[in-house]
Design a protein around this motif. Structure first.
Motif, short mmCIF file in Angstrom:
data_model
loop_
_atom_site.label_atom_id
_atom_site.label_comp_id
_atom_site.label_asym_id
_atom_site.label_seq_id
_atom_site.Cartn_x
_atom_site.Cartn_y
_atom_site.Cartn_z
N GLY A 161 39.35 47.73 43.47
CA GLY A 161 38.63 48.99 43.44
C GLY A 161 38.79 49.73 44.76
N LEU A 162 39.35 50.95 44.71
CA LEU A 162 39.67 51.70 45.92
C LEU A 162 38.95 53.03 45.97
CD1 LEU A 162 43.49 50.90 45.97
CD2 LEU A 162 41.65 49.74 47.24
N ILE A 182 37.18 40.82 47.50
CA ILE A 182 36.10 41.81 47.58
C ILE A 182 36.12 42.63 46.29
CG2 ILE A 182 35.20 43.81 48.81
CD1 ILE A 182 36.54 42.67 51.33
N ASP A 183 35.01 42.59 45.57
CA ASP A 183 34.86 43.34 44.33
C ASP A 183 34.15 44.65 44.65
OD1 ASP A 183 33.92 44.42 41.91
OD2 ASP A 183 32.33 42.92 41.75
N ALA A 184 34.86 45.77 44.49
CA ALA A 184 34.30 47.09 44.78
C ALA A 184 34.46 48.01 43.57
CB ALA A 184 34.99 47.69 46.01
N ILE A 185 34.29 47.45 42.36
CA ILE A 185 34.43 48.25 41.13
C ILE A 185 33.06 48.50 40.51
CG2 ILE A 185 36.78 47.49 40.65
CD1 ILE A 185 35.67 45.45 38.70
N ASP A 186 33.03 49.42 39.54
CA ASP A 186 31.77 49.81 38.90
C ASP A 186 31.54 49.11 37.57
OD1 ASP A 186 31.24 51.64 40.93
OD2 ASP A 186 32.36 53.24 39.92
N GLY A 214 35.97 28.53 42.72
CA GLY A 214 35.71 28.44 44.16
C GLY A 214 36.41 29.50 44.98
N MET A 215 37.02 30.50 44.35
CA MET A 215 37.64 31.59 45.12
C MET A 215 36.55 32.34 45.89
SD MET A 215 39.97 34.84 43.82
CE MET A 215 41.51 33.92 43.62
N PRO A 216 36.68 32.50 47.20
CA PRO A 216 35.64 33.18 47.99
C PRO A 216 35.49 34.64 47.56
CG PRO A 216 37.17 32.00 49.41
CD PRO A 216 37.79 32.02 48.05
N LEU A 217 34.26 35.08 47.33
CA LEU A 217 34.00 36.41 46.78
C LEU A 217 32.77 37.04 47.40
CD1 LEU A 217 34.24 38.68 44.52
CD2 LEU A 217 32.82 37.16 43.10
N ILE A 218 32.87 38.34 47.69
CA ILE A 218 31.70 39.17 47.97
C ILE A 218 31.79 40.37 47.05
CG2 ILE A 218 30.35 40.46 49.67
CD1 ILE A 218 31.65 38.91 51.86
N SER A 219 30.68 40.67 46.37
CA SER A 219 30.66 41.76 45.39
C SER A 219 29.74 42.88 45.88
CB SER A 219 30.15 41.23 44.04
OG SER A 219 30.18 42.24 43.06
N SER A 220 30.24 44.11 45.81
CA SER A 220 29.44 45.27 46.20
C SER A 220 28.57 45.72 45.04
CB SER A 220 30.36 46.42 46.63
OG SER A 220 29.60 47.59 46.90
N MET A 221 27.31 45.94 45.32
CA MET A 221 26.41 46.49 44.32
C MET A 221 26.39 48.02 44.45
SD MET A 221 25.32 43.87 42.50
CE MET A 221 27.03 43.33 42.60
#
Length: 319
Positions: free
Chosen positions: A106-107, A198-202, A218-225
């Motif tokens: 997500g860009l 990094i998840d930056a999608i809607d 176990g893939m490292p992930l941070i998700s944007s709310m």
């Protein structure tokens, strides 16, 4: 005669002291030069003897040759774009950053600003993904949105931006609209190769599929709310999704994660109560006319995500 002899002795002592001082300075200079050399570590490993204190001096804890060389080492990034980062993240930390692979899905307002900060931070390999084009309404918040880029594919603009910032960065720019069914096949290609996702999608369905995949593998992930209808950056928090509040997107994610048995999901969210706005009369729900975005909130989301990732990869101690 005695006076001349004393003068000669004093001069000889001065010469000896000068020679000794010069010898010490030369040794220190040589050691610093050796430490900055690529082969210094190998030579240091081959000669692990410690230096002993001089007679009569208070004996410090013995240090190995490589420890002394490290303490005298000249920073390798002086005069480069990352020299200021090296001061606070250390050379070893930036070595880890330069060797890292970060994937940003997500860009938009969050993702594009996150990628910009990662590129400026020296990340060596970026994988970026989006299918959209730059539109006029993007200009208020996206790092890639200018009148000169209108109508261009976002993944292409991001790729060019990264190379303009850091020509050494390897960029994989993917033109793809990510659906839930596409998540596993896509991420399988990068499993074990990505230091952070990094998840930056809607899209809620795709976000859940990403969270489910990361939890399972176990893939490292941070998700944007959500950053819509929010105005106060000081309310941004990192937390597990189960600890979030006042975030409509996080509420949905929290509920669905429980349903699907997703044990953990690290997110960046805002605890601010969203600004309430009525939808435009006659507008369809999918148009989301009651959702607005401040020019500064998505960029701050993106910068905070990048900051968290850079510090974790560099192994900077927690504040």
């Amino acid at each position: 005669m005695a006076e001349n002899e004393n003068s000669k002795n004093a001069a000889a002592a001065d010469d000896a002291a000068l020679n000794e001082a010069t010898g010490v300075a030369s040794a220190v200079g040589a050691l610093a030069a050796e430490a900055s050399s690529p082969a210094s570590s190998a030579r240091a490993d081959a000669s692990p003897r410690a230096f002993a204190p001089s007679a009569g001096a208070l004996a410090p804890t013995p240090r190995t040759r490589e420890e002394i060389a490290e303490s005298l080492r000249v920073r390798t990034r002086r005069g480069t774009p990352t020299e200021k980062l090296e001061v606070i993240m250390t050379s070893a930390g930036l070595d880890r950053v330069e060797a890292a692979t970060v994937m940003v899905i997500g860009l938009g307002g969050v993702g594009s600003n996150c990628v910009e900060a990662l590129a400026r931070g020296g990340v060596g390999h970026l994988i970026v993904l989006d299918h959209d084009i730059v539109g006029l309404s993007n200009i208020n918040r996206q790092a890639i949105a200018f009148h000169s880029t209108l109508g261009r594919k976002k993944h292409e603009v991001v790729r060019d931006m990264v190379h303009d910032i850091n020509p050494d960065c390897q960029v994989e720019a993917l033109d793809m609209f990510l659906r839930a069914d596409d998540v596993a096949p896509l991420l399988d290609r990068y499993l074990g190769k990505v230091d952070m996702l990094i998840d930056a999608i809607d899209s809620v369905s795709a976000k859940l599929a990403i969270a489910e995949y990361a939890d399972r593998t176990g893939m490292p992930l941070i998700s944007s709310m959500g950053g819509a209808n929010k105005l106060h950056p000081e309310c941004l928090r990192f937390a597990d999704v189960s600890e979030t509040r006042n975030d409509p997107l996080a509420r949905v994610m929290r509920k669905e994660c429980r349903k699907r048995g997703i044990r953990r999901l690290r997110v960046l969210y805002s605890c601010e109560e969203p600004v309430k706005r009525p939808a435009v009369e006659g507008a369809e729900r999918r148009e989301r006319t009651n959702l607005g975005t401040a020019s500064f909130m998505p960029p701050i989301f993106g910068q905070m995500l990048a900051g968290k990732v850079l510090c974790e990869i560099a192994q900077v101690p927690e504040a």
